[in-house]
Design an enzyme around this catalytic site. Structure first.
Site, PDB file in Angstrom:
ATOM      1  N   ARG A  97     -27.307  19.076   2.058  1.00 45.08           N
ATOM      2  CA  ARG A  97     -26.798  17.826   2.459  1.00 45.08           C
ATOM      3  C   ARG A  97     -25.680  17.243   1.474  1.00 45.08           C
ATOM      4  O   ARG A  97     -24.721  16.915   1.822  1.00 45.08           O
ATOM      5  CB  ARG A  97     -27.710  16.888   3.046  1.00 45.08           C
ATOM      6  CG  ARG A  97     -27.108  15.434   3.511  1.00 45.08           C
ATOM      7  CD  ARG A  97     -26.064  15.867   4.303  1.00 45.08           C
ATOM      8  NE  ARG A  97     -26.449  16.545   5.394  1.00 45.08           N
ATOM      9  CZ  ARG A  97     -25.646  17.300   6.231  1.00 45.08           C
ATOM     10  NH1 ARG A  97     -24.250  17.136   6.213  1.00 45.08           N
ATOM     11  NH2 ARG A  97     -25.956  17.941   7.383  1.00 45.08           N
ATOM     12  N   LYS A 132      -6.596   4.083  -3.125  1.00 34.40           N
ATOM     13  CA  LYS A 132      -7.708   3.908  -2.313  1.00 34.40           C
ATOM     14  C   LYS A 132      -8.729   4.845  -1.983  1.00 34.40           C
ATOM     15  O   LYS A 132      -8.661   5.460  -0.887  1.00 34.40           O
ATOM     16  CB  LYS A 132      -6.830   3.433  -1.034  1.00 34.40           C
ATOM     17  CG  LYS A 132      -6.153   2.259  -1.223  1.00 34.40           C
ATOM     18  CD  LYS A 132      -5.094   1.938   0.121  1.00 34.40           C
ATOM     19  CE  LYS A 132      -4.363   0.731  -0.045  1.00 34.40           C
ATOM     20  NZ  LYS A 132      -3.310   0.134   0.830  1.00 34.40           N
ATOM     21  N   LYS A 164       2.269  -5.219  -9.204  1.00 34.10           N
ATOM     22  CA  LYS A 164       2.459  -5.425  -7.864  1.00 34.10           C
ATOM     23  C   LYS A 164       2.562  -6.860  -7.809  1.00 34.10           C
ATOM     24  O   LYS A 164       2.973  -7.703  -8.665  1.00 34.10           O
ATOM     25  CB  LYS A 164       0.934  -5.145  -7.438  1.00 34.10           C
ATOM     26  CG  LYS A 164       0.649  -3.608  -7.456  1.00 34.10           C
ATOM     27  CD  LYS A 164      -0.736  -3.178  -6.984  1.00 34.10           C
ATOM     28  CE  LYS A 164      -0.947  -3.468  -5.455  1.00 34.10           C
ATOM     29  NZ  LYS A 164      -0.163  -2.412  -4.534  1.00 34.10           N
ATOM     30  N   GLU A 194       6.555  -3.071  -7.785  1.00 31.09           N
ATOM     31  CA  GLU A 194       6.704  -3.325  -6.621  1.00 31.09           C
ATOM     32  C   GLU A 194       7.682  -4.201  -6.049  1.00 31.09           C
ATOM     33  O   GLU A 194       7.530  -5.375  -6.427  1.00 31.09           O
ATOM     34  CB  GLU A 194       5.066  -3.403  -6.028  1.00 31.09           C
ATOM     35  CG  GLU A 194       4.927  -3.698  -4.581  1.00 31.09           C
ATOM     36  CD  GLU A 194       3.452  -3.980  -4.389  1.00 31.09           C
ATOM     37  OE1 GLU A 194       3.239  -5.087  -4.067  1.00 31.09           O
ATOM     38  OE2 GLU A 194       2.641  -3.119  -4.318  1.00 31.09           O
ATOM     39  N   ASP A 215       7.586  -1.606  -0.912  1.00 27.03           N
ATOM     40  CA  ASP A 215       6.488  -1.806  -0.498  1.00 27.03           C
ATOM     41  C   ASP A 215       6.655  -2.380   0.913  1.00 27.03           C
ATOM     42  O   ASP A 215       7.304  -3.444   1.023  1.00 27.03           O
ATOM     43  CB  ASP A 215       5.394  -2.473  -1.312  1.00 27.03           C
ATOM     44  CG  ASP A 215       4.290  -2.639  -0.727  1.00 27.03           C
ATOM     45  OD1 ASP A 215       3.539  -1.641  -0.336  1.00 27.03           O
ATOM     46  OD2 ASP A 215       3.725  -3.752  -0.938  1.00 27.03           O
TER      47      ASP A 215
END
Length: 281
Positions: A97, A132, A164, A194, A215
């Protein structure tokens, strides 16, 4: 892929799954009971995870024999056998598994990346991933992106500067954020900024950004603004880009497109184990 790190990861995953032992297999089978099963594709796609299969089952028992018939990056058809594993039944069942979960996810990411790369073929644009990723699986997921023909963005917060909107808000401005960073980093570290507006774009250029990320900008907006960017600055598009909008972004003039969906919402490829029983099979 770092095999020593992979081995350590697999040991951790097995501890989670096995705990104090496999109650079902330990009751049903002795250590001398042997068998085999094949891993086969239930749908077509790009296979990824050869090392996971080989190292994963060998950790269960050194007597396990593993033969993998597909290489990472191979396109495989539904019904195709990708590996055969022989050895003590308990070891096979205990390893199954965890191995399947990982290679299904890795193959799903590799397939999604491959299909995206095919969409932009001939444009010169490179597709890359994002941070992510699933906590604990970043090495495997980023390897799967490379296997599918994509490129990796930064591996973590430690290997590149990416300013960012929240960084810029805390620092006060793009100019101030870039100035503070460049005062302290070495010459090998790139600085990406960004931007979402034309004013931010011009400020990032003047501040000396090495990479500019458009962005959440529309492809038409990027196409309108990109001529303002000097040729020495690398450009990237990111933010909510889907398979449906990918070609439009590829035609906007950017060098890179980063795609969060390659890892954060990808569908695992369906791979299963078909068991055969008995010595000598």
């Amino acid at each position: 892929m770092n095999k020593m790190k992979l081995k350590s990861m697999l040991e951790t995953f097995y501890l989670e799954d096995l705990g104090d032992g496999d109650v079902s297999s330990e009751i049903l089978f002795s250590k001398s009971d042997e068998g085999s099963f094949s891993l086969f594709m239930k749908e077509q796609g790009v296979f990824c995870g050869r090392d996971v299969i080989e190292i994963g089952f060998s950790l269960m028992d050194p007597k396990v024999d593993v033969q993998v018939f597909a290489a990472d990056g191979d396109w495989v058809e539904a019904g195709q056998s990708i590996a055969e594993i022989r050895g003590p039944m308990g070891a096979l069942l205990q390893g199954e598994r965890v191995v399947l979960n990982l290679i299904q996810r890795m193959s799903g990411i590799a397939t999604a990346t491959y299909l995206a790369v095919e969409q932009v073929k001939g444009t010169g644009v490179r597709l890359c991933d994002t941070r992510k990723t699933t906590p604990g699986l970043r090495m495997l997921e980023k390897y799967a992106v490379r296997t599918g023909g994509g490129f990796n963005h930064r591996n973590g917060l430690y290997d590149a500067v990416m300013l960012k909107d929240n960084h810029i808000s805390f620092a006060g401005s793009i100019t101030e954020a870039v100035k503070q960073v460049k005062r302290q980093i070495g010459h090998m570290v790139k600085v990406e900024v960004e931007i979402e507006t034309k004013e931010q774009l011009l400020e990032a250029i003047d501040a000396g950004a090495d990479v500019i990320m458009f962005d959440n900008c529309l492809p038409s907006t990027i196409k309108e603004w990109i001529h303002l960017v000097p040729p020495h600055i690398v450009t990237e598009a990111s933010g909510g880009i889907t398979r449906e909008s990918l070609q439009a972004y590829a035609g906007s003039g950017v060098h890179y497109i980063s795609l969060g969906y390659l890892t954060h919402s990808v569908k695992s490829l369906d791979i299963s184990a078909r068991v055969r029983i008995g010595k000598g099979v």
